[in-house]
Structure formats: structure tokens, C-alpha cells
Design an enzyme around this catalytic site. Structure first.
Site, short mmCIF file in Angstrom:
data_model
loop_
_atom_site.label_atom_id
_atom_site.label_comp_id
_atom_site.label_asym_id
_atom_site.label_seq_id
_atom_site.Cartn_x
_atom_site.Cartn_y
_atom_site.Cartn_z
N LYS A 109 31.05 61.25 34.85
CA LYS A 109 29.83 62.28 35.47
C LYS A 109 29.68 61.62 36.83
O LYS A 109 30.02 60.47 37.12
CB LYS A 109 28.45 62.10 34.57
CG LYS A 109 27.92 60.72 34.53
CD LYS A 109 26.78 60.34 33.53
CE LYS A 109 26.18 59.06 33.62
NZ LYS A 109 25.36 58.70 32.80
N TYR A 166 17.30 51.55 65.63
CA TYR A 166 16.04 52.15 65.95
C TYR A 166 14.87 51.07 65.27
O TYR A 166 14.81 50.21 64.61
CB TYR A 166 15.92 53.28 64.91
CG TYR A 166 16.69 54.40 65.44
CD1 TYR A 166 16.97 54.79 66.33
CD2 TYR A 166 17.77 54.95 64.28
CE1 TYR A 166 17.71 55.90 67.05
CE2 TYR A 166 18.71 55.89 64.84
CZ TYR A 166 18.64 56.29 66.03
OH TYR A 166 19.39 57.44 66.65
C1 PLP Z 1 25.76 57.77 31.83
C2 PLP Z 1 25.77 57.70 30.53
C3 PLP Z 1 26.49 56.70 29.94
C4 PLP Z 1 27.27 55.52 30.56
O1 PLP Z 1 26.40 54.66 30.61
P1 PLP Z 1 26.89 53.04 31.51
O2 PLP Z 1 25.89 52.36 31.62
O3 PLP Z 1 27.28 53.61 32.88
O4 PLP Z 1 28.03 52.81 30.72
C5 PLP Z 1 26.59 56.63 28.57
N1 PLP Z 1 26.04 57.51 27.73
C6 PLP Z 1 25.09 58.54 28.27
C7 PLP Z 1 24.40 59.56 27.58
C8 PLP Z 1 24.94 58.49 29.54
O5 PLP Z 1 24.05 59.48 30.40
#
Ligand code: PLP
Length: 392
Positions: free
Chosen positions: A50, A280
Site C-alpha cells: 500500500k 528562514y
Molecule cells: C499496513 C498494514 C500492515 C503492514 O504493517 P507493517 O507494520 O508495516 O508490517 C498489515 N496489515 C494491515 C491491515 C495494514 O493496514
């Protein structure tokens, strides 16, 4: 005309890099998937890609992960899964975060499994009817995280509804899953409670007639800290990118290799006097006459403006950012001895593998008061992704 001689401090292979780049080592991804597979076995591995593969590039990471033996791909949104399908990635895939505007029909047509927290059932069934193809559903139980998932008191009734649709041939309940809240703090008791609730939910689903292909609850921290959470499949995100999900354990401790290196070619290096204000707000002033180097990466590139003294590697040494992060650039004080003439075209590395003692995404997370997940995921589209190890 761009001329970018290889910098003497470069830890990267001698490929021609753009002036700003997030270099993603796909061999590191393959290695990390191998590590997760070994730790999780006999459970299989879902590579979570994702958010454009946590900023690394979903398509490239997905391919590398599958080459290294991942069995599944996981995304939050159906749209992310459709993007992978459009790129020709045809592996088993699950999407779990929906709204009434999500395109369930496209997901069913593309053979994307759907996480279901209850309310989606009607829409998933409508999509299956439209596509004349049964949907594949993973029912999600909220075992304590308080985000999506069916609450325990509604579980039996949602399972019952799903089984009715299954009997009509409109869907198949192929999985039951949940998500852990505190697996990165292995001492906390809530994980035990979540696992108990998960096992109960599985029993209810199986008693109701679900023939489950997979039960899954483990994220990266649970892969390493809770073997009793592995079940049939683990959903590994941050670990396949080579980063540790634990505050007190490094990538190296877990045998992981950080896949992303954020680097740039210096824009300028010049001598300035003592008391020169920098960036800045003039929140930084030089202590003595020194050389300032200008790095063309700023908050528009995803370098957090709220970071303080984030580390930058130049010429084999690590320096903190001097003054505020601007939209396009940061400044580094290289001290009194650096020769600006030698720095034209030199490389600055904000984070990488850490293998050479250089800075890591963990260092930037500490400098920003956040987690390594956010550091890599927020690198913006202005930074070209360059892939190493793309050809097996
Ligand atoms: C993002 C996500 C993961 C992965 O988690 P990590 O800690 O990056 O391994 C697994 N399951 C779900 C439902 C997630 O949203």
C-alpha cells in the site's frame, strides 16, 4: 547539461543518478522477504505494498517480493490493487479499506480479494451479481484495535449473512483476519487478548460453515515477536522495506537491509564568516568561518520541516541540518576545514542502508519525532525513484 561525477563518498553503485533520487535496492527487498519467509514459516507471506509500496514504488516492490517467494500482495484501497493489476501484476491480492465509493465491481472483475468489516457485504454481493462472478471475501474482526473490522457483538450475525450469500454462490468466505494494536511492544498483554478474540472469531466462522483458506493477523512486529500470531499468513509491510518496526531494535538486529537511499547532488558549497545566519528564521548561526553546503531536498520532497538537526552524510562524514528545512532545500554546515572547491557535484545522503555508518531512516524518525514508516512513505513524487537490481 548535467554532469554528475560519482562522489567519492558514494555508497551506491556507479549508476548515473539524477540530481535528486530515492534509490531503491530491489535485491534488499528480495533479501528482506526471504528473512520474513524464514521467520514466518510455515506461514506464508503477504507483502504489503500500500501507499505506493511505502514510498518505494508498489509495482517494482510487488514484483521483487513475488520473485522472492511472497505468496500474496496487500493494499489498503481497491484503487491501489487495480493499479497493480493494470501494470500486469496478477498475484493473489487483498484490499481492506473501503468506502461506499470504492469500486467493488472492478475489484471482483480484477480478482482482488476483499476485506469486509460488515457494511460492505451488500455492495460486494451486488458487485458479484454484476460481474457474474463470486467475490472472495476475508471477514475482518475488530479484536481490539478499534479501527475497521466487525465488533465482537456483531460477528456472529455478519458471519451468518456472509454464509447465506456463500450458499447462494455469490461469494466465498476464504479468510478471517484482524490487525494488532501493540505488537511493536511485545511485553504488552493486549496482544494476548487480541489473539484470544481472534481464535474465538475463527471458531465461530468455521462452525457457521466457512471453509477458511487463511487466517491472518500478524504485521511486521508480530512476525518477529509473536510466533503464536503467524497463523496461515503474515502481512509484512515495513520489514520488507528493510526497516525495523521496533523502537529498540535496528534493521541490522533483525537481519534486514534498508532498501531506500535518499540522496542528492549538492547544489552549492561556499565559505561564510562566523555568525552567518542560515535559512528562514535565522535559527542557526555559524560558530566560526566555515563551509556551508546546499542540498536540493526540502519539505516538498518529503523531508519533514518539523525535523530538527536531521543527519546528512557528505564526504564520508555525517552532519546535522543547519537551520530550518525549506521547501526545496536544506543547508549543512561542514565546518571550518571543508574545501568548497572539492564539493561541487558531491553527493549528500540523508538516509540509506546505514552499512557505512551513514544516517538511516531511523535517525530521521528520531530527529522528527515520528516513525521510520512515515519517513520513507512521505518522500514525494518530485523525487525520482531509481531501481537497483531490477533485472534478476
Ligand atoms: C499496513 C498494514 C500492515 C503492514 O504493517 P507493517 O507494520 O508495516 O508490517 C498489515 N496489515 C494491515 C491491515 C495494514 O493496514
Amino acid at each position: 547539461m548535467t554532469s554528475e561525477p560519482a562522489a567519492p563518498n558514494s555508497t551506491l553503485p556507479a549508476v548515473r543518478l539524477p540530481e535528486r533520487a530515492a534509490v531503491v535496492d530491489l535485491d534488499a527487498i528480495r533479501h528482506n522477504v526471504g528473512v520474513v519467509r524464514k521467520v514466518a514459516a510455515p506461514a506464508r507471506v503477504m507483502a504489503v505494498v500500500k501507499a505506493d509500496g511505502y514510498g518505494h514504488g508498489a509495482v517494482q516492490v510487488a514484483r521483487a517480493a513475488l520473485e522472492a517467494g511472497a505468496s500474496w500482495l496487500g493494499v489498503a484501497h481497491i484503487s491501489e490493487g487495480l493499479g497493480l493489476r493494470a501494470a500486469g501484476v496478477d498475484a493473489p491480492m487483498l484490499a481492506w479499506l473501503h468506502t461506499p465509493d470504492s469500486n467493488f465491481s472492478a475489484a471482483v472483475a480484477a480478482g482482488i480479494d476483499l476485506g469486509c468489516s460488515g457494511w460492505e457485504l451488500e455492495r460486494i454481493v451486488a458487485a458479484a451479481r454484476e460481474q457474474e462472478r463470486p467475490a472472495r471475501v476475508h471477514l475482518k474482526i475488530d479484536t481490539g484495535l478499534g479501527r475497521n473490522g466487525v465488533t465482537a457483538d456483531r460477528w456472529e450475525s455478519v458471519v451468518g449473512e456472509a454464509v447465506e450469500y456463500q450458499d447462494e454462490g455469490l461469494l466465498r468466505v476464504v479468510g478471517v483476519f484482524s490487525h494488532l494494536a501493540v505488537a511493536d511492544e511485545p511485553e504488552r498483554p493486549e496482544t494476548d487478548a487480541q489473539l484470544d478474540a481472534f481464535r474465538e472469531a475463527i471458531a465461530v466462522a468455521e462452525d457457521a460453515g466457512c471453509d477458511l483458506e487463511m487466517r491472518h493477523i500478524a504485521n511486521s512486529p508480530a512476525v518477529f515477536s509473536r510466533p503464536d500470531a503467524h497463523f496461515d499468513l503474515v502481512r509484512a509491510g515495513i520489514s520488507i522495506y528493510g526497516l525495523s518496526p521496533f523502537i529498540d531494535q535496528s534493521s541490522l538486529d533483525l537481519g534486514l537491509r534498508p532498501a531506500m537511499t535518499l540522496r542528492a547532488t549538492l547544489s552549492q558549497a561556499k565559505r561564510v564568516p562566523a555568525e552567518q545566519g542560515v535559512s528562514y528564521g535565522l535559527t542557526y548561526r555559524t560558530a566560526s568561518p566555515c563551509t556551508l553546503a546546499l542540498v536540493p531536498l526540502g519539505y516538498a520532497d518529503g523531508v519533514p520541516r518539523t525535523s530538527e538537526r536531521g543527519p546528512v552524510r557528505v564526504g564520508g562524514r555525517t552532519y546535522p541540518v543547519a537551520g530550518r528545512v525549506a521547501m526545496d532545500q536544506v543547508v549543512v554546515d561542514l565546518g571550518p576545514d571543508a574545501d568548497p572547491e572539492l564539493l561541487v557535484g558531491a553527493e549528500a545522503v540523508l538516509f540509506g542502508t546505514g552499512a557505512d555508518g551513514g544516517p538511516t531512516a531511523d535517525d530521521w524518525a528520531r530527529a522528527t519525532g515520528t516513525i521510520n514508516y512515515e519517513i520513507v512513505t512521505r518522500i514525494s513524487q518530485r523525487v525520482p525513484r531509481i531501481y537497483l537490481g531490477e533485472d534478476l
